[in-house]
Design a protein around this motif. Sequence first.
Motif, PDB file in Angstrom:
ATOM      1  N   LYS A 103       0.840  -1.208   0.000  1.00 18.03           N
ATOM      2  CA  LYS A 103       0.000   0.000   0.000  1.00 18.03           C
ATOM      3  C   LYS A 103       0.872   1.255   0.000  1.00 18.03           C
ATOM      4  O   LYS A 103       0.492   2.283  -0.563  1.00 18.03           O
ATOM      5  CB  LYS A 103      -0.938  -0.027   1.196  1.00 18.03           C
ATOM      6  CG  LYS A 103      -2.026  -1.101   1.061  1.00 18.03           C
ATOM      7  CD  LYS A 103      -3.029  -1.037   2.165  1.00 18.03           C
ATOM      8  CE  LYS A 103      -4.013  -2.193   2.158  1.00 18.03           C
ATOM      9  NZ  LYS A 103      -4.918  -2.236   1.002  1.00 18.03           N
ATOM     10  N   VAL A 141      -7.899   5.814   9.237  1.00 12.49           N
ATOM     11  CA  VAL A 141      -7.937   4.418   8.805  1.00 12.49           C
ATOM     12  C   VAL A 141      -6.521   3.877   8.953  1.00 12.49           C
ATOM     13  O   VAL A 141      -5.553   4.517   8.523  1.00 12.49           O
ATOM     14  CB  VAL A 141      -8.414   4.331   7.334  1.00 12.49           C
ATOM     15  CG1 VAL A 141      -8.437   2.895   6.863  1.00 12.49           C
ATOM     16  CG2 VAL A 141      -9.798   4.957   7.192  1.00 12.49           C
ATOM     17  N   LYS A 143      -3.840   0.896   8.164  1.00  8.98           N
ATOM     18  CA  LYS A 143      -3.668  -0.175   7.175  1.00  8.98           C
ATOM     19  C   LYS A 143      -2.305  -0.833   7.294  1.00  8.98           C
ATOM     20  O   LYS A 143      -1.288  -0.135   7.354  1.00  8.98           O
ATOM     21  CB  LYS A 143      -3.782   0.385   5.748  1.00  8.98           C
ATOM     22  CG  LYS A 143      -5.109   1.031   5.428  1.00  8.98           C
ATOM     23  CD  LYS A 143      -5.185   1.459   3.962  1.00  8.98           C
ATOM     24  CE  LYS A 143      -6.574   1.982   3.640  1.00  8.98           C
ATOM     25  NZ  LYS A 143      -6.746   2.327   2.220  1.00  8.98           N
ATOM     26  N   VAL A 153      -7.199  -3.751   6.897  1.00 10.20           N
ATOM     27  CA  VAL A 153      -7.638  -2.349   6.977  1.00 10.20           C
ATOM     28  C   VAL A 153      -8.593  -2.161   8.155  1.00 10.20           C
ATOM     29  O   VAL A 153      -9.547  -2.910   8.301  1.00 10.20           O
ATOM     30  CB  VAL A 153      -8.348  -1.953   5.663  1.00 10.20           C
ATOM     31  CG1 VAL A 153      -8.960  -0.568   5.772  1.00 10.20           C
ATOM     32  CG2 VAL A 153      -7.369  -2.006   4.498  1.00 10.20           C
ATOM     33  N   VAL A 155     -11.024   0.627   9.695  1.00  7.98           N
ATOM     34  CA  VAL A 155     -11.658   1.951   9.604  1.00  7.98           C
ATOM     35  C   VAL A 155     -12.115   2.278  11.032  1.00  7.98           C
ATOM     36  O   VAL A 155     -13.009   1.642  11.566  1.00  7.98           O
ATOM     37  CB  VAL A 155     -12.858   1.927   8.632  1.00  7.98           C
ATOM     38  CG1 VAL A 155     -13.480   3.316   8.511  1.00  7.98           C
ATOM     39  CG2 VAL A 155     -12.410   1.435   7.257  1.00  7.98           C
ATOM     40  N   GLU A 185      -4.201   6.637   7.384  1.00  5.56           N
ATOM     41  CA  GLU A 185      -4.804   7.445   6.326  1.00  5.56           C
ATOM     42  C   GLU A 185      -5.950   8.272   6.868  1.00  5.56           C
ATOM     43  O   GLU A 185      -6.645   7.838   7.798  1.00  5.56           O
ATOM     44  CB  GLU A 185      -5.421   6.480   5.302  1.00  5.56           C
ATOM     45  CG  GLU A 185      -4.839   6.571   3.948  1.00  5.56           C
ATOM     46  CD  GLU A 185      -5.530   5.608   2.996  1.00  5.56           C
ATOM     47  OE1 GLU A 185      -4.795   4.910   2.295  1.00  5.56           O
ATOM     48  OE2 GLU A 185      -6.765   5.549   2.946  1.00  5.56           O
ATOM     49  N   GLU A 186      -6.178   9.386   6.253  1.00  2.00           N
ATOM     50  CA  GLU A 186      -7.386  10.174   6.500  1.00  2.00           C
ATOM     51  C   GLU A 186      -8.595   9.308   6.101  1.00  2.00           C
ATOM     52  O   GLU A 186      -8.531   8.584   5.108  1.00  2.00           O
ATOM     53  CB  GLU A 186      -7.278  11.407   5.592  1.00  2.00           C
ATOM     54  CG  GLU A 186      -8.518  12.023   5.124  1.00  2.00           C
ATOM     55  CD  GLU A 186      -8.326  12.862   3.849  1.00  2.00           C
ATOM     56  OE1 GLU A 186      -9.139  13.754   3.659  1.00  2.00           O
ATOM     57  OE2 GLU A 186      -7.393  12.614   3.060  1.00  2.00           O
ATOM     58  N   CYS A 187      -9.658   9.374   6.880  1.00  5.19           N
ATOM     59  CA  CYS A 187     -10.858   8.598   6.560  1.00  5.19           C
ATOM     60  C   CYS A 187     -11.682   9.368   5.526  1.00  5.19           C
ATOM     61  O   CYS A 187     -11.968  10.549   5.695  1.00  5.19           O
ATOM     62  CB  CYS A 187     -11.677   8.363   7.823  1.00  5.19           C
ATOM     63  SG  CYS A 187     -13.006   7.203   7.567  1.00  5.19           S
ATOM     64  N   LEU A 188     -12.018   8.685   4.452  1.00  4.46           N
ATOM     65  CA  LEU A 188     -12.814   9.330   3.396  1.00  4.46           C
ATOM     66  C   LEU A 188     -14.273   8.921   3.534  1.00  4.46           C
ATOM     67  O   LEU A 188     -14.572   7.822   4.007  1.00  4.46           O
ATOM     68  CB  LEU A 188     -12.303   8.884   2.020  1.00  4.46           C
ATOM     69  CG  LEU A 188     -10.853   9.237   1.682  1.00  4.46           C
ATOM     70  CD1 LEU A 188     -10.466   8.627   0.337  1.00  4.46           C
ATOM     71  CD2 LEU A 188     -10.661  10.752   1.649  1.00  4.46           C
ATOM     72  N   GLU A 192     -18.606   3.981  -2.506  1.00  5.15           N
ATOM     73  CA  GLU A 192     -17.473   3.311  -3.149  1.00  5.15           C
ATOM     74  C   GLU A 192     -17.880   2.754  -4.504  1.00  5.15           C
ATOM     75  O   GLU A 192     -19.025   2.357  -4.705  1.00  5.15           O
ATOM     76  CB  GLU A 192     -16.997   2.154  -2.269  1.00  5.15           C
ATOM     77  CG  GLU A 192     -16.207   2.627  -1.081  1.00  5.15           C
ATOM     78  CD  GLU A 192     -15.681   1.470  -0.246  1.00  5.15           C
ATOM     79  OE1 GLU A 192     -15.074   0.544  -0.804  1.00  5.15           O
ATOM     80  OE2 GLU A 192     -15.874   1.515   0.977  1.00  5.15           O
ATOM     81  N   LYS A 214     -18.843  -4.853   0.926  1.00  5.10           N
ATOM     82  CA  LYS A 214     -17.713  -5.430   1.669  1.00  5.10           C
ATOM     83  C   LYS A 214     -18.106  -6.050   3.017  1.00  5.10           C
ATOM     84  O   LYS A 214     -17.523  -7.031   3.446  1.00  5.10           O
ATOM     85  CB  LYS A 214     -16.662  -4.342   1.923  1.00  5.10           C
ATOM     86  CG  LYS A 214     -15.905  -3.951   0.669  1.00  5.10           C
ATOM     87  CD  LYS A 214     -14.409  -4.204   0.818  1.00  5.10           C
ATOM     88  CE  LYS A 214     -13.703  -4.288  -0.515  1.00  5.10           C
ATOM     89  NZ  LYS A 214     -13.539  -3.024  -1.224  1.00  5.10           N
ATOM     90  N   LEU A 282      -8.979   4.452  -2.942  1.00  5.02           N
ATOM     91  CA  LEU A 282      -8.843   3.765  -1.650  1.00  5.02           C
ATOM     92  C   LEU A 282      -7.743   2.724  -1.728  1.00  5.02           C
ATOM     93  O   LEU A 282      -7.017   2.494  -0.778  1.00  5.02           O
ATOM     94  CB  LEU A 282     -10.149   3.048  -1.296  1.00  5.02           C
ATOM     95  CG  LEU A 282     -11.351   3.916  -0.988  1.00  5.02           C
ATOM     96  CD1 LEU A 282     -12.606   3.059  -0.933  1.00  5.02           C
ATOM     97  CD2 LEU A 282     -11.138   4.636   0.337  1.00  5.02           C
ATOM     98  N   GLU A 283      -7.689   2.037  -2.851  1.00  4.13           N
ATOM     99  CA  GLU A 283      -6.695   0.979  -3.026  1.00  4.13           C
ATOM    100  C   GLU A 283      -6.586   0.647  -4.497  1.00  4.13           C
ATOM    101  O   GLU A 283      -7.504   0.912  -5.273  1.00  4.13           O
ATOM    102  CB  GLU A 283      -7.111  -0.294  -2.277  1.00  4.13           C
ATOM    103  CG  GLU A 283      -8.389  -0.891  -2.834  1.00  4.13           C
ATOM    104  CD  GLU A 283      -8.665  -2.332  -2.435  1.00  4.13           C
ATOM    105  OE1 GLU A 283      -7.748  -3.017  -1.958  1.00  4.13           O
ATOM    106  OE2 GLU A 283      -9.802  -2.771  -2.633  1.00  4.13           O
TER     107      GLU A 283
HETATM  108  P1  AMP Z   1      -8.706  -1.301   0.996  1.00  6.29           P
HETATM  109  O1  AMP Z   1      -8.307  -2.745   1.074  1.00  6.29           O
HETATM  110  O2  AMP Z   1      -7.593  -0.345   1.205  1.00  6.29           O
HETATM  111  O3  AMP Z   1      -9.601  -0.972  -0.151  1.00  6.29           O
HETATM  112  O4  AMP Z   1      -9.715  -1.124   2.218  1.00  6.29           O
HETATM  113  C1  AMP Z   1     -10.827  -1.961   2.406  1.00  6.29           C
HETATM  114  C2  AMP Z   1     -12.048  -1.141   2.681  1.00  6.29           C
HETATM  115  O5  AMP Z   1     -11.803  -0.276   3.796  1.00  6.29           O
HETATM  116  C3  AMP Z   1     -12.426  -0.192   1.551  1.00  6.29           C
HETATM  117  O6  AMP Z   1     -13.196  -0.811   0.575  1.00  6.29           O
HETATM  118  C4  AMP Z   1     -13.198   0.855   2.300  1.00  6.29           C
HETATM  119  O7  AMP Z   1     -14.504   0.407   2.608  1.00  6.29           O
HETATM  120  C5  AMP Z   1     -12.434   0.962   3.597  1.00  6.29           C
HETATM  121  N1  AMP Z   1     -11.404   2.037   3.504  1.00  6.29           N
HETATM  122  C6  AMP Z   1     -10.122   1.912   3.113  1.00  6.29           C
HETATM  123  N2  AMP Z   1      -9.483   3.089   3.138  1.00  6.29           N
HETATM  124  C7  AMP Z   1     -10.375   3.997   3.565  1.00  6.29           C
HETATM  125  C8  AMP Z   1     -10.326   5.408   3.799  1.00  6.29           C
HETATM  126  N3  AMP Z   1      -9.207   6.118   3.625  1.00  6.29           N
HETATM  127  N4  AMP Z   1     -11.458   5.999   4.227  1.00  6.29           N
HETATM  128  C9  AMP Z   1     -12.598   5.301   4.424  1.00  6.29           C
HETATM  129  N5  AMP Z   1     -12.711   3.975   4.228  1.00  6.29           N
HETATM  130  C10 AMP Z   1     -11.623   3.324   3.805  1.00  6.29           C
END
Ligand code: AMP
Length: 426
Positions: A103, A141, A143, A153, A155, A185-188, A192, A214, A282-283
């Motif tokens: 990441k 968040v 990670k 991850v 949240v 990370e900042e929470c967004l 999605e 998810k 996000l990823e």
């Molecule tokens: P990722 O594997 O990084 O996509 O994270 C898995 C899930 O966590 C994502 O699909 C989002 O639902 C949540 N997530 C990851 N990063 C963030 C973020 N910066 N802000 C809010 N939700 C997040």
Amino acid sequence: MKVLVIGSGAREHALVWKIAQSPKVKKIFCAPGNGGISQIAECVAIKAEAIEQLLEFAQAKQIDLTVVGPEVPLSLGIVDIFQAKGLKIFGPSKSASALEASKVFAKNIMKKYKVPTADFAVFTNKEAALKYARNAKRPLVIKADGLCAGKGVFVCSDLAEQEKAIQSIFQDNVFGTAGNTVMIEECLFGQEASMIFISDGDNVCAMASSQDHKRIFDDDKGPNTGGMGAYSPAPVVSEDLFEQIKNEVIIPTIQGMQQEGMPFCGVLYAGIMITDKGPKVLEFNARFGDPETQAILPRLKTDLIDIILCALAGKLDEIELEWDKRCCVCIVAASGGYPGDYVKNRKISGLDKLSQEKDLFVFHAGTIKQGSDFLTAGGRVLGVTGLGKDIRQAIDTAYKGIKQISYDNMVYRKDIGKKALAKISV
Ligand code: AMP
Ligand code: GLY
């Protein structure tokens, strides 16, 4: 052509199902495959991570094309190893697949090439991470850097949760070496969407938009899973937004990887949060999504083998994809207890009733075939997928289908597609 598909989930079942429709393909092997896949391909008992054995098999069977489903073999360098032996294989190299496998690597690429994403900081020790979290004035968040099968991850809604997450990664080592580095990370906030593109390292071609579900429970409650359902297209992604994501996220990332000397040839999946300040990444994943692929491929009219061969020849600009305008919804049936512990080896009933249904597909994930029966063999068991003239009809088709199936402790979400319905009715 003889094709080898690597993986054992419903994504791979959907890939094998689609590849089997290509007139170019005479024989499909799948390693290791599953019960459902064994009905349309020859399953080979080699694990997706056993790269040397897969190589030996591909050489012995003179496989013309290998298609990699999951991320782990990519991160182990299966593409580099196969290519070094002159074998054709579709997926990014080990270095390019770091877009998913690390990441921090992905964030640094995004930062350098100005791809919109959440603000972040990187830590290699617990104290510094805790200090940062305690001083932050906003939701965060946490990670783990490396591959954690979608579980790395957290949240967090408050400091207590942040501290717990940091402790569990650094102190309790819950992710092993994948957690040696932690990103905060900042929470967004927003909705999605999953945006999947194929690249030949230079050109890109878009798959249809989709949305995953998810969390394990309805209304997005409970822990994250690999994905409990998906639909395509995602109405939240308007045509303008689609172009914006392609131009601001996908193209700069592909060009950036090229400039870094790691051209990305394969499937680039961007998990996007559509915030009130625009789309943010996000990823990245370096592969097809699961369950998104099950909702996308039934809509794809173009031969997937043609797309893959164009990508491998560096000629993706020469292909135009054709899509079924209808909507597709995939509902995942899981084993009770998933994503925690669950029981296996339960007989699945009702599958035979669905095999002739029009516009309904059952993609197997954790199943095995025993005689004429199918038994459960994993957390996610099946993806029941319906096509419909609109999202409502696709939801109805998929739910009518899943209600015909039963096994002990079967669980599935009852609200797949609800957000799409809400979006189209405003
Ligand atoms: P990722 O594997 O990084 O996509 O994270 C898995 C899930 O966590 C994502 O699909 C989002 O639902 C949540 N997530 C990851 N990063 C963030 C973020 N910066 N802000 C809010 N939700 C997040
Ligand atoms: N559905 C999420 C993923 O494939 O990573």
